[in-house]
Design a protein around this motif. Structure first.
Motif, PDB file in Angstrom:
ATOM      1  N   PRO A  85       0.822  -1.215   0.000  1.00 20.74           N
ATOM      2  CA  PRO A  85       0.000   0.000   0.000  1.00 20.74           C
ATOM      3  C   PRO A  85       0.857   1.266   0.000  1.00 20.74           C
ATOM      4  O   PRO A  85       2.005   1.258   0.457  1.00 20.74           O
ATOM      5  N   LEU A  86       0.284   2.330  -0.521  1.00 24.46           N
ATOM      6  CA  LEU A  86       0.899   3.651  -0.388  1.00 24.46           C
ATOM      7  C   LEU A  86       0.628   4.155   1.027  1.00 24.46           C
ATOM      8  O   LEU A  86      -0.446   3.887   1.585  1.00 24.46           O
ATOM      9  N   VAL A  87       1.579   4.870   1.592  1.00 22.06           N
ATOM     10  CA  VAL A  87       1.460   5.293   2.992  1.00 22.06           C
ATOM     11  C   VAL A  87       1.753   6.785   3.093  1.00 22.06           C
ATOM     12  O   VAL A  87       2.704   7.285   2.469  1.00 22.06           O
ATOM     13  N   VAL A  88       0.938   7.483   3.864  1.00 27.86           N
ATOM     14  CA  VAL A  88       1.158   8.906   4.094  1.00 27.86           C
ATOM     15  C   VAL A  88       0.785   9.223   5.546  1.00 27.86           C
ATOM     16  O   VAL A  88      -0.123   8.604   6.109  1.00 27.86           O
ATOM     17  N   GLU A  89       1.504  10.152   6.153  1.00 29.26           N
ATOM     18  CA  GLU A  89       1.168  10.595   7.508  1.00 29.26           C
ATOM     19  C   GLU A  89       0.491  11.958   7.433  1.00 29.26           C
ATOM     20  O   GLU A  89       0.935  12.841   6.679  1.00 29.26           O
ATOM     21  N   VAL A  90      -0.570  12.098   8.212  1.00 28.52           N
ATOM     22  CA  VAL A  90      -1.319  13.360   8.239  1.00 28.52           C
ATOM     23  C   VAL A  90      -1.474  13.791   9.694  1.00 28.52           C
ATOM     24  O   VAL A  90      -1.498  12.967  10.608  1.00 28.52           O
ATOM     25  N   SER A  91      -1.599  15.089   9.897  1.00 27.62           N
ATOM     26  CA  SER A  91      -1.768  15.599  11.260  1.00 27.62           C
ATOM     27  C   SER A  91      -2.464  16.952  11.205  1.00 27.62           C
ATOM     28  O   SER A  91      -2.583  17.572  10.135  1.00 27.62           O
ATOM     29  N   GLY A  92      -2.913  17.397  12.368  1.00 25.81           N
ATOM     30  CA  GLY A  92      -3.569  18.697  12.431  1.00 25.81           C
ATOM     31  C   GLY A  92      -3.949  19.040  13.855  1.00 25.81           C
ATOM     32  O   GLY A  92      -4.054  18.146  14.708  1.00 25.81           O
ATOM     33  N   PRO A  93      -4.178  20.320  14.139  1.00 25.93           N
ATOM     34  CA  PRO A  93      -4.536  20.716  15.508  1.00 25.93           C
ATOM     35  C   PRO A  93      -5.975  20.368  15.874  1.00 25.93           C
ATOM     36  O   PRO A  93      -6.281  20.201  17.051  1.00 25.93           O
ATOM     37  N   GLN A 112      -5.897   0.550   6.057  1.00 28.47           N
ATOM     38  CA  GLN A 112      -5.484   0.599   7.469  1.00 28.47           C
ATOM     39  C   GLN A 112      -5.232   2.050   7.885  1.00 28.47           C
ATOM     40  O   GLN A 112      -4.732   2.846   7.085  1.00 28.47           O
ATOM     41  N   ILE A 113      -5.593   2.363   9.129  1.00 36.33           N
ATOM     42  CA  ILE A 113      -5.316   3.685   9.699  1.00 36.33           C
ATOM     43  C   ILE A 113      -4.630   3.483  11.043  1.00 36.33           C
ATOM     44  O   ILE A 113      -5.183   2.821  11.933  1.00 36.33           O
ATOM     45  N   GLU A 114      -3.444   4.038  11.189  1.00 34.33           N
ATOM     46  CA  GLU A 114      -2.718   3.956  12.459  1.00 34.33           C
ATOM     47  C   GLU A 114      -2.881   5.282  13.206  1.00 34.33           C
ATOM     48  O   GLU A 114      -2.726   6.358  12.609  1.00 34.33           O
ATOM     49  N   VAL A 115      -3.164   5.202  14.473  1.00 39.53           N
ATOM     50  CA  VAL A 115      -3.342   6.388  15.318  1.00 39.53           C
ATOM     51  C   VAL A 115      -2.009   6.683  16.004  1.00 39.53           C
ATOM     52  O   VAL A 115      -1.505   5.852  16.769  1.00 39.53           O
ATOM     53  N   LEU A 116      -1.448   7.854  15.743  1.00 34.83           N
ATOM     54  CA  LEU A 116      -0.092   8.162  16.212  1.00 34.83           C
ATOM     55  C   LEU A 116      -0.057   9.093  17.417  1.00 34.83           C
ATOM     56  O   LEU A 116       0.997   9.298  18.008  1.00 34.83           O
ATOM     57  N   GLN A 117      -1.192   9.695  17.737  1.00 39.64           N
ATOM     58  CA  GLN A 117      -1.261  10.595  18.902  1.00 39.64           C
ATOM     59  C   GLN A 117      -2.352  10.119  19.840  1.00 39.64           C
ATOM     60  O   GLN A 117      -3.390   9.605  19.375  1.00 39.64           O
ATOM     61  N   PRO A 118      -2.186  10.259  21.166  1.00 37.80           N
ATOM     62  CA  PRO A 118      -3.267   9.901  22.090  1.00 37.80           C
ATOM     63  C   PRO A 118      -4.548  10.672  21.752  1.00 37.80           C
ATOM     64  O   PRO A 118      -4.490  11.799  21.274  1.00 37.80           O
ATOM     65  N   ARG A 128      -8.485  17.019  19.154  1.00 32.68           N
ATOM     66  CA  ARG A 128      -7.404  17.988  18.983  1.00 32.68           C
ATOM     67  C   ARG A 128      -6.054  17.267  18.951  1.00 32.68           C
ATOM     68  O   ARG A 128      -5.911  16.164  19.497  1.00 32.68           O
ATOM     69  N   ASP A 129      -5.096  17.898  18.289  1.00 37.40           N
ATOM     70  CA  ASP A 129      -3.724  17.369  18.189  1.00 37.40           C
ATOM     71  C   ASP A 129      -3.723  15.924  17.686  1.00 37.40           C
ATOM     72  O   ASP A 129      -3.309  14.993  18.388  1.00 37.40           O
ATOM     73  N   VAL A 130      -4.197  15.730  16.474  1.00 36.13           N
ATOM     74  CA  VAL A 130      -4.307  14.378  15.921  1.00 36.13           C
ATOM     75  C   VAL A 130      -3.180  14.113  14.924  1.00 36.13           C
ATOM     76  O   VAL A 130      -2.620  15.053  14.323  1.00 36.13           O
ATOM     77  N   ALA A 131      -2.865  12.842  14.772  1.00 37.39           N
ATOM     78  CA  ALA A 131      -1.886  12.410  13.758  1.00 37.39           C
ATOM     79  C   ALA A 131      -2.201  10.964  13.390  1.00 37.39           C
ATOM     80  O   ALA A 131      -2.473  10.143  14.279  1.00 37.39           O
ATOM     81  N   TYR A 132      -2.206  10.679  12.100  1.00 38.97           N
ATOM     82  CA  TYR A 132      -2.539   9.341  11.619  1.00 38.97           C
ATOM     83  C   TYR A 132      -1.576   8.943  10.498  1.00 38.97           C
ATOM     84  O   TYR A 132      -1.027   9.790   9.798  1.00 38.97           O
ATOM     85  N   ARG A 133      -1.436   7.641  10.328  1.00 36.77           N
ATOM     86  CA  ARG A 133      -0.706   7.098   9.185  1.00 36.77           C
ATOM     87  C   ARG A 133      -1.714   6.277   8.377  1.00 36.77           C
ATOM     88  O   ARG A 133      -2.279   5.304   8.895  1.00 36.77           O
ATOM     89  N   ILE A 134      -1.933   6.688   7.125  1.00 40.02           N
ATOM     90  CA  ILE A 134      -2.957   6.065   6.277  1.00 40.02           C
ATOM     91  C   ILE A 134      -2.280   5.125   5.283  1.00 40.02           C
ATOM     92  O   ILE A 134      -1.313   5.502   4.617  1.00 40.02           O
ATOM     93  N   HIS A 135      -2.831   3.907   5.158  1.00 42.48           N
ATOM     94  CA  HIS A 135      -2.375   2.932   4.170  1.00 42.48           C
ATOM     95  C   HIS A 135      -3.504   2.751   3.152  1.00 42.48           C
ATOM     96  O   HIS A 135      -4.654   2.517   3.552  1.00 42.48           O
ATOM     97  N   ALA A 176       5.779   8.795   5.304  1.00 43.98           N
ATOM     98  CA  ALA A 176       5.635   7.980   6.516  1.00 43.98           C
ATOM     99  C   ALA A 176       6.942   7.929   7.291  1.00 43.98           C
ATOM    100  O   ALA A 176       8.027   7.915   6.709  1.00 43.98           O
ATOM    101  N   SER A 177       6.813   7.907   8.611  1.00 49.04           N
ATOM    102  CA  SER A 177       7.978   7.766   9.495  1.00 49.04           C
ATOM    103  C   SER A 177       7.891   6.403  10.191  1.00 49.04           C
ATOM    104  O   SER A 177       6.975   5.614   9.927  1.00 49.04           O
ATOM    105  N   ASP A 178       8.823   6.138  11.089  1.00 45.13           N
ATOM    106  CA  ASP A 178       8.786   4.877  11.842  1.00 45.13           C
ATOM    107  C   ASP A 178       8.141   5.058  13.211  1.00 45.13           C
ATOM    108  O   ASP A 178       8.313   4.229  14.106  1.00 45.13           O
ATOM    109  N   ARG A 179       7.378   6.135  13.354  1.00 41.58           N
ATOM    110  CA  ARG A 179       6.701   6.415  14.627  1.00 41.58           C
ATOM    111  C   ARG A 179       5.700   5.297  14.942  1.00 41.58           C
ATOM    112  O   ARG A 179       4.935   4.872  14.071  1.00 41.58           O
ATOM    113  N   ALA A 180       5.686   4.838  16.191  1.00 40.33           N
ATOM    114  CA  ALA A 180       4.809   3.725  16.578  1.00 40.33           C
ATOM    115  C   ALA A 180       3.394   4.237  16.866  1.00 40.33           C
ATOM    116  O   ALA A 180       3.219   5.351  17.374  1.00 40.33           O
ATOM    117  N   PRO A 181       2.364   3.431  16.558  1.00 40.27           N
ATOM    118  CA  PRO A 181       0.996   3.829  16.932  1.00 40.27           C
ATOM    119  C   PRO A 181       0.807   3.778  18.443  1.00 40.27           C
ATOM    120  O   PRO A 181       1.608   3.161  19.156  1.00 40.27           O
TER     121      PRO A 181
END
Length: 233
Positions: free
Chosen positions: A10-18, A61-67, A113-120, A166-171
């Motif tokens: 899959p193609l992977v991209v990380e997205v984030s926003g306040p 798949q969607i990985e949640v990177l921020q609490p 608020r303060d979200v970040a995800y990695r989308i596959h 995408a980074s190697d940041r853990a969900p």
């Protein structure tokens, strides 16, 4: 929930926003967000980066990177929805005006608020003779450059998103049952058909199945039923 194997990863991209709000359909009078991004919101965000009529995005798949963090706010909105019939009426009667002050309402929203995800996601080519590799390369170049077709957003257009490779940041380490979630929208001769799946987050990861639930398995409230409920309230 296993998927059919694909010839490419899959193609992977990380997205984030306040700020973000992925509205639950059963609680739409007062907006309440899912705790994580939905596949339909992820697909819309990918389309903002790259969209062509020859393919569609298949989010796997969607990985949640921020609490998960919540906040609430109230704001003034208008109650009416602009319809085709209203547009035709305004064209027939140039003297008719719409008074916002007479149609104003206050609604509360429970958002994130303060979200970040990695989308596959995969590229699903819809036309014969079209090379998938061409669009995969275009998407990678756009992500590297930060280029997009339109402004990406996180559920609501006013909640802008940033994106990058995408980074190697853990969900996050969290399990949660998320309930019924929108899987995809099918455009048929009878109009839009909404398809659903039962979503869960395991270890901060939401897996999206190939196949949605059968229509008979989901009983979401329709606009007509909401109106009947409001009249009976």
């Amino acid at each position: 929930m296993s998927r059919v194997p694909r010839p490419h990863p899959p193609l992977v991209v990380e997205v984030s926003g306040p700020l973000a709000c992925f509205t639950r359909p059963e609680l739409k009078a007062e907006r309440v967000s899912y705790p994580v991004m939905t596949p339909s919101a992820a697909s819309g965000l990918l389309e903002a980066i790259l969209w062509k009529p020859e393919f569609r995005w298949d989010v796997t798949q969607i990985e949640v990177l921020q609490p998960v963090r919540w906040f609430t706010f109230r704001r003034n909105e208008v109650k009416s929805v602009l319809t085709e019939a209203k547009v035709r009426e305004l064209r027939r009667k140039p003297g008719v005006r719409y008074d916002v002050e007479q149609d104003r309402d206050q609604r509360s929203t429970v958002a994130l608020r303060d979200v970040a995800y990695r989308i596959h996601a995969h590229v699903d080519v819809l036309a014969k003779g079209v090379r998938e590799a061409k669009y995969r390369d275009m998407f990678r170049r756009r992500v590297e450059r930060g280029a997009c077709f339109s402004e990406p957003f996180l559920g609501c257009r006013e909640f802008s998103a940033t994106f990058g490779p995408a980074s190697d940041r853990a969900p996050i380490d969290r399990d949660d049952e998320l309930g019924v979630m929108l899987h995809s929208i099918a455009y048929t001769p009878r109009g839009e058909e909404y398809r659903w799946f039962r979503a869960s987050m395991v270890g901060g990861v939401v897996e999206v199945p190939d196949t949605p639930l059968a229509a008979s398995a989901v009983d979401m409230p329709t606009m007509a039923r909401r109106a009947e409920a409001a009249e009976g309230a």
